[in-house]
Design a protein around this motif. Sequence first.
Motif, short mmCIF file in Angstrom:
data_model
loop_
_atom_site.label_atom_id
_atom_site.label_comp_id
_atom_site.label_asym_id
_atom_site.label_seq_id
_atom_site.Cartn_x
_atom_site.Cartn_y
_atom_site.Cartn_z
N TRP A 129 0.84 -1.19 0.00
CA TRP A 129 0.00 0.00 0.00
C TRP A 129 0.88 1.24 0.00
CZ3 TRP A 129 0.93 3.01 4.31
CH2 TRP A 129 1.51 2.35 5.39
N SER A 130 0.29 2.38 -0.42
CA SER A 130 1.04 3.64 -0.47
C SER A 130 0.04 4.79 -0.47
CB SER A 130 1.92 3.71 -1.72
OG SER A 130 2.66 4.91 -1.76
N TRP A 131 0.44 5.91 0.17
CA TRP A 131 -0.40 7.11 0.23
C TRP A 131 -0.09 8.05 -0.93
CZ3 TRP A 131 -4.43 7.35 3.44
CH2 TRP A 131 -4.43 6.55 4.58
N GLU A 132 -1.09 8.79 -1.38
CA GLU A 132 -0.88 9.79 -2.42
C GLU A 132 -0.03 10.93 -1.86
OE1 GLU A 132 -3.49 12.47 -5.60
OE2 GLU A 132 -4.45 11.65 -3.79
N PRO A 133 1.06 11.31 -2.54
CA PRO A 133 1.97 12.32 -1.96
C PRO A 133 1.40 13.73 -1.95
CG PRO A 133 2.70 11.71 -4.15
CD PRO A 133 1.55 10.79 -3.82
N ASP A 134 0.59 14.10 -2.93
CA ASP A 134 0.10 15.48 -3.03
C ASP A 134 -1.42 15.50 -2.99
OD1 ASP A 134 -0.14 14.15 -5.39
OD2 ASP A 134 0.64 15.74 -6.67
N MET A 136 -5.29 16.30 -1.80
CA MET A 136 -5.95 17.53 -1.36
C MET A 136 -6.08 17.54 0.16
SD MET A 136 -8.96 17.84 -4.21
CE MET A 136 -9.61 19.28 -3.37
N ARG A 137 -6.07 18.73 0.70
CA ARG A 137 -6.14 18.88 2.15
C ARG A 137 -7.45 18.30 2.66
NH1 ARG A 137 -3.07 18.78 6.49
NH2 ARG A 137 -4.10 19.75 8.28
N GLY A 138 -7.36 17.37 3.63
CA GLY A 138 -8.54 16.77 4.20
C GLY A 138 -9.11 15.62 3.40
N GLN A 139 -8.47 15.25 2.28
CA GLN A 139 -8.95 14.15 1.46
C GLN A 139 -7.80 13.22 1.08
OE1 GLN A 139 -11.02 15.80 -1.90
NE2 GLN A 139 -12.77 16.47 -0.68
N PRO A 140 -7.16 12.58 2.06
CA PRO A 140 -6.06 11.67 1.73
C PRO A 140 -6.59 10.45 0.98
CG PRO A 140 -6.64 11.49 4.05
CD PRO A 140 -7.43 12.64 3.52
N ARG A 141 -5.72 9.92 0.12
CA ARG A 141 -6.08 8.73 -0.66
C ARG A 141 -5.01 7.67 -0.50
NH1 ARG A 141 -7.97 9.85 -6.69
NH2 ARG A 141 -5.91 10.88 -6.80
N LEU A 142 -5.47 6.44 -0.42
CA LEU A 142 -4.59 5.29 -0.23
C LEU A 142 -4.81 4.31 -1.37
CD1 LEU A 142 -2.72 3.53 1.76
CD2 LEU A 142 -4.87 2.46 2.45
N ILE A 143 -3.73 3.85 -1.98
CA ILE A 143 -3.81 2.79 -2.97
C ILE A 143 -3.19 1.54 -2.36
CG2 ILE A 143 -1.66 3.45 -4.11
CD1 ILE A 143 -2.91 2.42 -6.73
N PHE A 144 -3.86 0.40 -2.55
CA PHE A 144 -3.31 -0.84 -2.04
C PHE A 144 -3.56 -1.95 -3.05
CE2 PHE A 144 -7.62 -0.64 -0.32
CZ PHE A 144 -8.13 -1.90 -0.61
N CYS A 145 -2.76 -2.99 -2.95
CA CYS A 145 -2.84 -4.14 -3.86
C CYS A 145 -3.10 -5.39 -3.05
CB CYS A 145 -1.53 -4.28 -4.65
SG CYS A 145 -1.49 -5.70 -5.76
N LEU A 146 -4.05 -6.20 -3.51
CA LEU A 146 -4.37 -7.46 -2.88
C LEU A 146 -3.52 -8.57 -3.49
CD1 LEU A 146 -8.25 -7.12 -2.81
CD2 LEU A 146 -6.67 -6.72 -0.94
N ASP A 147 -3.48 -9.70 -2.79
CA ASP A 147 -2.65 -10.80 -3.26
C ASP A 147 -3.23 -11.49 -4.49
OD1 ASP A 147 -4.80 -11.91 -2.04
OD2 ASP A 147 -3.69 -13.27 -0.73
N ASP A 148 -4.43 -11.13 -4.93
CA ASP A 148 -4.96 -11.66 -6.18
C ASP A 148 -4.76 -10.71 -7.35
OD1 ASP A 148 -6.74 -9.67 -5.63
OD2 ASP A 148 -8.49 -10.96 -5.41
N TRP A 181 3.37 5.35 -4.57
CA TRP A 181 2.59 6.38 -5.26
C TRP A 181 3.49 7.61 -5.39
CZ3 TRP A 181 -3.32 6.96 -4.24
CH2 TRP A 181 -3.87 7.79 -5.23
N MET A 182 3.83 7.96 -6.63
CA MET A 182 4.75 9.06 -6.88
C MET A 182 3.98 10.29 -7.34
SD MET A 182 7.77 6.87 -8.80
CE MET A 182 6.65 6.30 -10.09
N ASP A 183 4.72 11.32 -7.72
CA ASP A 183 4.09 12.56 -8.17
C ASP A 183 3.41 12.36 -9.52
OD1 ASP A 183 5.05 13.80 -5.92
OD2 ASP A 183 6.86 14.55 -6.90
N ARG A 184 2.48 13.27 -9.84
CA ARG A 184 1.78 13.31 -11.12
C ARG A 184 1.01 12.04 -11.43
NH1 ARG A 184 6.35 16.16 -15.03
NH2 ARG A 184 6.68 18.03 -13.75
#
Length: 937
Positions: A129-134, A136-148, A181-184
């Motif tokens: 999993w990884s958090w979005e670096p940039d 929006m304030r108050g709206q963090p986003r997380l991307i994660f990958c499952l084992d499937d 999760w990198m920039d852009r």
Amino acid sequence: MYALAANDGGIQYLSGYSEPGPLALEIAEIPQLDGFGLLFRAGDILIVDLRDPKDICCTIRISMTGSLVGEQISVEDSCRGLDVDDDVAACALLELRDSGNNIMMDDSCMAIDGADNPRSMKSRVICSWSWEPDAMRGQPRLIFCLDDGEFHILEFNWDTEGLKVLPERVHRGLPCKPLLWMDRGMIAGFVEMGDGMILHLEHGRLVHRSTVQNVGPILDLAIADYHGEKQDQLFSCCGMCPEGSLRVIRNGVNVEKLLRTEPIYQGVTGLWTLRMKRTDTYHSFLVLAFVEETRILSVGLSFNDISDAVGFQPEVCTLACGLIADGLLVQIHSKGVKLCLPTSHAHPEGAALTSPVCVDWYPDVTISVGAVGHDVVAVATSNPCCLYILRVRPLSSLQYELYETQHVQLQYEVSCISIPEEDSRLRTSCSAFGGDFRKREGNNSAAEVDVRMFAVIGTHKPSVEVISLEPDEAFRLLSIGSISVNNALGAPVSGCIPENVRFVASERFYILAGLRNGMLLRFESGTSKDQYLPGSFYKESFAPSLSALLQLVAIRHIGITPVGLVPLHDSANSDIIVLSDRSWLLYASRHSLAYSSISFLPASHVTPVSSVDCPSGLLFVAENCLHLVEMVHGKRLNAQKFSVGGTPRKVLYHSDSRTLLVMRTGLTGASCSSDIVQIDPNNGILLSRFKCELGETAKCIQIAKIGSEQVLIVGTSKSTDRPMMPNGEAESIKGRLIVLSLDTLGSPHECSSFIPTSNLSSSSHTGSFPEIVGYANEDFSSNSMCSSPDDICYNQIQFEQIAGHLRSLTHVTFTGAVLAVYPYLDRYVLAAAGNTLSVFGFVNENPHRMKKYAVSRTRFTITCLKTYGSQIAAGDCRDGVLFCSYHENLRKLELIYADPAQRLVGDVVLLDCETAVVSDRRGSISVLSCPGLEGTL
């Protein structure tokens, strides 16, 4: 929850939270939302409220365990948990033990030496999993990958009603262990035993952008000088099922990336750099051709658009262009040919005019291909198939005439034209390529000799032909090389048509032809060593000669797309960039076809560019961008990948057929789970195959020679269980020793879409010229002033093109899995099944009649075998290396030396009869010497 005690600096317990469920894997805080955290568990995610450290609660539970693959994950509110007590802690320890055991049982990807069991998808566990670096304030986003292999994004929103979570599935692919999760919107993911990937988040979906190569784990490798050109290549078995692959690793040419433009160059069909004068050191113009447009940029510190100042017709697709004379540029497009004299705004030495001077020549039909040389232009049409030769002459100051001097109607359509850059009529014996290629046989003086001006054309016959361009002569065929099409495999004839041709002057002259099917050909003349060019190339020669026939001397499969040839310099001995689905640097002065891969992206076009700041630059068109790079000293390894659809365990190079023999396991087909395949390393075509029986797994392969016949010996296990017990003793399972014939192996040339023809029939001598209908008359010129005016891989093993099957000659069944086989004294075969070492021979050197001569037993399972002369080294999985010898008269195996220490042998190599190098399963390498019986780490 723990805190740092203020009084003594110790750790103080504050509170805890517990909820019945699976194993807890990791905990992380939510950025921008102080006091909230995530608890990742096997099958779900808990969002925990930590704002009151003494009163922890779970607010939201995101479940993934009960969902089917591909369904959206579910989000539900969770109840408040209880404080941790002794009973809950004990239950948690039991769950930890059970869940850990389950994970270890499911995680079989690292069992490289064991059986290939497909990974279980019973529980959906977050593996990265990884958090979005940039965000929006108050709206963090997380991307994660499952084992499937599913990728999900969680968006967290905080409003007056509290915390809300919005899940979204964005991708389905391979499971990634590290995720960043990198920039852009760029996301990097790395697969544990496969290639990584760079993804881009676009409109709520992840789009694949590029691949990060990963050759690990390497299970086996073979090294070979594939074409006998002193260019060793590594063929390696990489990765595990389903990402198993065969990699061809070569020395590559490194490049330094200097500049990359924005992706605004879609639909580029041609790319050229031009000088204002032939003696100029640097290029002045960069010509870009698009489908319906042509643009010209200046070469310098910045690339500025100077199309209007040069004079090229902008609303057409340029087919070819070049410098016909100092200060005069030529553009060839489908409607005609344009001669331009640029203004001083385009170049300081241009004409001092407000607009460029232009002269046009228009044929009656559409032009298909063309080329520009010194004082000559050659264009060809397709319907009818004609070839025109144009020249230029001055009329007055700043006035020029572009006129036709010759034309001929051809029997076959011309696919490409190349005119040698240098003036090929007059040269002295001291040429730039070590010996004058224009010097006649027996002429040792430095006197100049007359060689006809010529061009090289490729035709739809298909063929490669050299024609005369002498202004005072009719068209003449100087030399021809035919490509004979073999349609046995149903290959289209259009694939054998030359896409690009080029004359090369080195120690011997030769012609390169890049075909539309990705093949590269080298043609040479049948002249003697003392005569550089055939006699028909000299002006005083008129009679046709058999020595003018071009012989096909080398064939290479460069890629799967049409092959382009771009010289690095304007000379006949320049090294050449070969473009297909990847880029290569071909060394012009080497014999046969010697080339190295260029460490760069797959490119559609390339041109050399020389400027003050970058004198040896290359301009590539890749990913709709212009890339300015420079080749630098120093080498790197480049790998070409062929996916094999299973786990490649062993690879052998068969020198006679120049193919690879690969042992695969973990196949998912219903007919077999393991096989032996023959693969063409050029293109990944599967040539032949041997299937193991259902439930049988191949364990080892070796090439042996029995009499005059080559065979492949294969050891198998007829069970999917492990071949040995944990204590090193052999399991009571069955195995086989199989002997396969290699004499029927087909070579890659037999499966190509053409065959070489060195002895051509008399009908081939005429080439594309059934009769000479051209003329040489400068009076009948076409003055344009009086005329009306009116242009990218990973490869997959191609199973559908199987040419045959590997034939089984004989086999023997053992009690125990056959883990090691090896040839011995050029007439025996050694086989290790369990703890039994057997010597087999062949009656009357008949590979169909195999007979057991001797047997010896060890305490534990034998895992490897090697020989040197009469010495045999057997690797016992616990007792180390055992040195044996076979007495032919007594038909008995005798133990000579034993390992001085017990070791878990991985592999062994015999350097000579008295020295062995041993690797063990703990990562150590030891050198053992028989006389001293001493092992040195």
